[in-house]
Design a protein around this motif. Structure first.
Motif, short mmCIF file in Angstrom:
data_model
loop_
_atom_site.label_atom_id
_atom_site.label_comp_id
_atom_site.label_asym_id
_atom_site.label_seq_id
_atom_site.Cartn_x
_atom_site.Cartn_y
_atom_site.Cartn_z
N PRO A 90 0.83 -1.21 0.00
CA PRO A 90 0.00 0.00 0.00
C PRO A 90 0.87 1.27 0.00
O PRO A 90 1.88 1.35 0.69
N ILE A 91 0.42 2.26 -0.78
CA ILE A 91 1.14 3.53 -0.89
C ILE A 91 0.12 4.67 -0.79
O ILE A 91 -0.96 4.61 -1.36
N GLY A 92 0.47 5.72 -0.04
CA GLY A 92 -0.36 6.91 0.04
C GLY A 92 0.03 7.94 -1.01
O GLY A 92 1.20 8.05 -1.37
N ILE A 93 -0.94 8.70 -1.48
CA ILE A 93 -0.72 9.66 -2.57
C ILE A 93 -1.17 11.05 -2.12
O ILE A 93 -2.33 11.25 -1.74
N LYS A 94 -0.27 12.01 -2.17
CA LYS A 94 -0.60 13.39 -1.81
C LYS A 94 -1.74 13.91 -2.68
O LYS A 94 -1.77 13.66 -3.89
N ASP A 95 -2.64 14.67 -2.07
CA ASP A 95 -3.86 15.05 -2.75
C ASP A 95 -3.71 16.24 -3.70
O ASP A 95 -4.62 17.05 -3.85
N ILE A 96 -2.57 16.34 -4.36
CA ILE A 96 -2.46 17.19 -5.56
C ILE A 96 -2.04 16.33 -6.75
O ILE A 96 -1.79 16.86 -7.83
N ILE A 97 -1.98 15.01 -6.53
CA ILE A 97 -1.57 14.05 -7.57
C ILE A 97 -2.81 13.29 -8.00
O ILE A 97 -3.50 12.68 -7.18
N ASP A 98 -3.10 13.30 -9.29
CA ASP A 98 -4.34 12.68 -9.79
C ASP A 98 -4.30 11.16 -9.67
O ASP A 98 -3.32 10.52 -10.04
N VAL A 99 -5.40 10.62 -9.17
CA VAL A 99 -5.63 9.17 -9.13
C VAL A 99 -6.99 8.91 -9.75
O VAL A 99 -8.01 9.44 -9.28
N ARG A 100 -7.01 8.13 -10.78
CA ARG A 100 -8.26 7.79 -11.45
C ARG A 100 -9.24 7.16 -10.46
O ARG A 100 -8.91 6.21 -9.76
N GLY A 101 -10.43 7.71 -10.38
CA GLY A 101 -11.46 7.13 -9.53
C GLY A 101 -11.52 7.69 -8.12
O GLY A 101 -12.44 7.37 -7.37
N LEU A 102 -10.55 8.54 -7.74
CA LEU A 102 -10.56 9.14 -6.41
C LEU A 102 -10.63 10.66 -6.52
O LEU A 102 -10.11 11.24 -7.48
N PRO A 103 -11.24 11.32 -5.54
CA PRO A 103 -11.23 12.79 -5.56
C PRO A 103 -9.80 13.33 -5.48
O PRO A 103 -8.92 12.70 -4.90
N CYS A 104 -9.60 14.50 -6.06
CA CYS A 104 -8.33 15.22 -5.93
C CYS A 104 -8.69 16.69 -5.76
O CYS A 104 -8.81 17.43 -6.74
N GLU A 105 -8.89 17.10 -4.51
CA GLU A 105 -9.42 18.43 -4.22
C GLU A 105 -8.36 19.43 -3.82
O GLU A 105 -8.66 20.59 -3.56
N ARG A 106 -7.11 18.98 -3.72
CA ARG A 106 -5.94 19.86 -3.63
C ARG A 106 -5.97 20.81 -2.43
O ARG A 106 -5.36 21.87 -2.46
N GLY A 107 -6.68 20.45 -1.39
CA GLY A 107 -6.69 21.25 -0.18
C GLY A 107 -7.43 22.56 -0.29
O GLY A 107 -7.21 23.45 0.53
#
Length: 456
Positions: A89-106
């Motif tokens: 498992p890897i976490g992804i900072k929320d300015i990096i696009d992931v298909r199928g997940l929200p990316c609201e960039r704070g």
């Protein structure tokens, strides 16, 4: 203050699958000793335990994560080849696009944004067999306004910014590794505050396609982990040429883990650089570096940067603020009343930058690198603080000044969690390498951690 021998303060999480590192977990899953689903369940259980206090996640969908893990277990059972991160498992900072997940960039201005494609680094993680666990908290548009995340070692303190959620999630044992980004100090500083390893590669090593653009000349994607080996393997996976990113160089695989774990051909020598902002270092940081130099003896020399480096922070600000003004124009024009006062000030400052000043500030990157080359001709790496000291309170994300010069020069850097401050919180040592020699930097940082461990 004490130099701690890179213990990284990882005693905190306890024992179990969630406490194992990337390299070890990948080996266990590949051998069939554990399943990807078991590893993912362990991480989700740790998150359930720690998340109410730490608040590291912007978006977490357990069903989404477990579905990936089960598919990876089925893939392994079929006998097909496995990638180097299979089941991890890897976490992804929320300015990096992931298909199928929200990316609201704070920011509320991107509320509900859900990209249709993976960023290049996420596509590489999927190809390597990683489980995309979820999106970690970022500051507002990856700048300075703090997010909700708390430091796992003391919830009254900041985890840093803007990769706050990634650093805190790794430190709390919620995930063995995570991606962050750095345009000023947003990998190196939170890694220091949270007591983990943070690796910011050379600027041209990792594709930024599908990642929020802040300042293209400085934006870098880095890795957070609980060991040099883990940070290196994760960086190996996301590195590689992408013709869609004009800032990248054409090159073969960097083989970071292979280089990092090799023995140095000769005993490394290090340059201790105070930088022009040494007066911002806390007393315990100053004492820690004095102790570090004493322990290393003739393996380290104090080296002063030439006078032009005194301008580096101002030069970086000129370029970064102008670039932010350009790339965040729609946020300012359409919703400035919903931006923080600090971000509005940065954008407004950037709009006042003259073209001639911007061009000159960019040209100085190569000039200062020419001066650094002379240092790296004599020394394997530079050591300097990763942050002024222990994590401060929650009102801000901490001072990035000790990172700015190195980000400006586009060189690789890694936080090594070698020190513990007077309040018992981690303080990282920043190790800086020659531009394009990321593997050698990681090898030297690993040697430094081992060398100090023998004196702990």
């Amino acid at each position: 203050m004490a130099v701690s021998g890179a213990r990284a303060m990882n005693e905190m999480p306890g024992t179990g699958l969630a406490d194992l590192g990337i390299v070890e977990l990948a080996g266990l899953v590949a051998a069939g000793t554990v399943k990807a689903e078991e590893v993912t369940q362990a991480c989700l259980a740790r998150i359930a335990d720690r998340e109410p206090e730490v608040c590291a996640w912007a978006h977490l969908d357990a069903d989404y994560a477990l579905a990936q893990a089960r598919a990876l277990d089925a893939h392994r059972a079929s006998g097909r080849p496995l990638g180097p991160l299979h089941g991890v498992p890897i976490g992804i900072k929320d300015i990096i696009d992931v298909r199928g997940l929200p990316c609201e960039r704070g920011t509320v201005l991107d509320q509900g944004r859900r990209p249709g494609d993976d960023a290049a680094v996420v596509a590489r993680l999927r190809a390597a067999g990683a489980v995309i666990l979820g999106k970690t908290v970022t500051t507002e548009l990856a700048v300075y306004a703090p997010g909700k995340t708390r430091n796992p070692h003391d919830p009254a303190r900041t985890p840093g910014g803007s990769s706050s959620g990634s650093a805190a999630a790794v430190a709390a044992g919620m995930v063995p590794g995570a991606l962050g980004t750095q345009t000023n100090g947003s990998v190196i500083r939170p890694a220091s505050f949270c007591g983990v390893y943070g690796f910011k590669p050379s600027h041209d090593l990792v594709s930024r396609r599908g990642v929020l653009t802040e300042s293209p000349i400085f934006d870098s994607i880095g890795t957070m982990a609980r060991s040099i080996e883990d940070a290196s393997l994760l960086a190996d996976v996301i590195a590689g040429y992408d013709p869609a990113d004009p800032w990248m160089r054409t090159s073969g695989p960097p083989k970071l883990l292979e280089t990092a774990t090799a023995e140095p051909p000769v005993r490394p020598t290090l340059a201790f650089v105070r930088t022009p902002v040494w007066d911002r270092a806390d007393d315990d940081t100053r004492a820690g570096f004095a102790e570090l130099c004493d322990v290393l003896g003739d393996a380290i020399d104090e080296v002063a940067l030439p006078e032009p480096f005194d301008r580096a922070i101002d030069l970086h600000r000129t370029v970064m603020n102008a670039d932010i003004a350009r790339h965040f124009a729609r946020y300012y024009d359409d919703g400035r009343d919903r931006l923080s006062a600090r971000l509005r000030e940065i954008i407004e400052d950037g709009r006042r930058v003259l073209a001639v000043d911007y061009i000159l500030a960019r040209e100085w990157v190569d000039i200062l690198n020419g001066a650094l080359e002379q240092i790296f001709d004599r020394y394997d790496a530079i050591v300097t603080p990763a942050a002024p000291g222990e994590a401060p309170g929650l009102e801000a994300t901490g001072d990035p000044a000790f990172c700015t010069i190195w980000t400006y020069c586009q060189v690789p850097a890694v936080t090594v969690p070698l020190m513990v401050g007077d309040d018992g919180l981690p303080i990282g040592v920043q190790v800086v390498g020659r531009r394009g020699q990321d593997g050698r930097l990681l090898r030297t940082a690993r040697w430094l951690a081992g060398e100090l461990a023998t004196h702990a």
